[in-house]
Design a protein around this motif. Structure first.
Motif, mmCIF file in Angstrom:
data_model
loop_
_atom_site.group_PDB
_atom_site.id
_atom_site.type_symbol
_atom_site.label_atom_id
_atom_site.label_comp_id
_atom_site.label_asym_id
_atom_site.label_seq_id
_atom_site.Cartn_x
_atom_site.Cartn_y
_atom_site.Cartn_z
ATOM 1 N N PHE A 198 0.863 -1.177 0.000
ATOM 2 C CA PHE A 198 0.000 0.000 0.000
ATOM 3 C C PHE A 198 0.898 1.224 0.000
ATOM 4 N N VAL A 199 0.716 2.068 -1.001
ATOM 5 C CA VAL A 199 1.470 3.311 -1.106
ATOM 6 C C VAL A 199 0.445 4.432 -1.136
ATOM 7 N N PRO A 200 0.222 5.104 -0.002
ATOM 8 C CA PRO A 200 -0.766 6.183 -0.018
ATOM 9 C C PRO A 200 -0.291 7.318 -0.907
ATOM 10 N N VAL A 250 6.821 2.435 2.164
ATOM 11 C CA VAL A 250 5.810 1.558 1.596
ATOM 12 C C VAL A 250 5.256 0.719 2.740
ATOM 13 N N PHE A 251 3.968 0.475 2.729
ATOM 14 C CA PHE A 251 3.348 -0.400 3.713
ATOM 15 C C PHE A 251 3.203 -1.775 3.078
ATOM 16 N N GLN A 285 -4.704 1.979 11.747
ATOM 17 C CA GLN A 285 -3.835 3.066 11.298
ATOM 18 C C GLN A 285 -3.723 3.091 9.776
ATOM 19 N N VAL A 286 -3.685 1.925 9.145
ATOM 20 C CA VAL A 286 -3.664 1.877 7.686
ATOM 21 C C VAL A 286 -5.008 2.356 7.135
ATOM 22 N N ARG A 332 -5.802 5.379 4.532
ATOM 23 C CA ARG A 332 -6.669 5.236 3.353
ATOM 24 C C ARG A 332 -7.757 6.299 3.352
ATOM 25 N N PHE A 333 -8.280 6.616 4.541
ATOM 26 C CA PHE A 333 -9.276 7.677 4.650
ATOM 27 C C PHE A 333 -8.660 9.018 4.282
ATOM 28 N N GLN A 334 -7.455 9.284 4.795
ATOM 29 C CA GLN A 334 -6.784 10.544 4.474
ATOM 30 C C GLN A 334 -6.498 10.652 2.979
ATOM 31 N N GLU A 335 -6.177 9.541 2.383
ATOM 32 C CA GLU A 335 -5.884 9.528 0.952
ATOM 33 C C GLU A 335 -7.126 9.871 0.138
#
Length: 173
Positions: free
Chosen positions: A63-65, A89-90, A120-121, A125-128
């Motif tokens: 996952f790369v925001p 990178v997550f 937290q991830v 995702r919400f912030q993204e």
């Protein structure tokens, strides 16, 4: 008779059984799922974006925001996706030494910082997905998640710096 057929007739029964066995296409560099171990998101520091492709090729969940930014290039307005936390990178994997080594030895991976929770991830995702927030606030939230990564105990984690003892007075004093 053909030479291949003659060669097959001269083989032992064990060799014939081995040749009849189906071929398994498994790359030892691929991620593996393990029962009894917990799968987590790990924060991985990378040197370049090539590490993302390599980790995905090795079948790790990544996952790369990123956020969409508008910029003017050559007189045209273009929208490009810029990583929210550049250089990180997550990666989602089961915590085994084999998976840990597979990630750590991937080209362009600097180090594994630690793990973060699913919530937290989800926050990232919400912030993204929130386009109405300003970029500075999004970066602060993202960096707070990176800083909150919990370290993995064990011998595979890299240690930097020197250990200083606390509470010991100098012998000459």
């Amino acid at each position: 008779m053909k030479p291949i057929a003659e060669a097959l007739e001269n083989l032992s029964p064990e060799a014939r059984a081995e040749l009849a066995r189906p071929v398994l296409t498994f790359d030892p560099r691929d991620a593996e799922m393990t029962e009894g171990k917990e799968a987590r998101w790990y924060v991985v520091s990378v040197f370049s974006r090539a590490a993302e492709a390599e980790l995905a090729k090795r079948r790790f969940g990544i996952f790369v925001p990123a956020v969409a930014e508008k910029a003017v290039e050559r007189g045209r307005l273009v929208t490009r996706h810029v990583p929210l936390v550049p250089g990180y990178v997550f990666v989602f994997f089961w915590e085994t030494d084999a998976n840990w080594l597979r990630v750590a030895t991937t080209p362009a991976v600097d180090k594994i910082l630690g793990w973060v929770t699913d919530s937290q991830v989800d926050k990232l995702r919400f912030q993204e997905s929130c386009e109405q927030m300003d970029a500075e606030f999004r970066r602060k939230v993202a960096m707070s998640v990176v800083r909150s990564a919990r370290k993995r105990p064990g011998k595979l984690r890299r240690k930097r710096g020197k250990i200083k003892r606390r509470g010991k007075a100098n012998a000459s004093a």
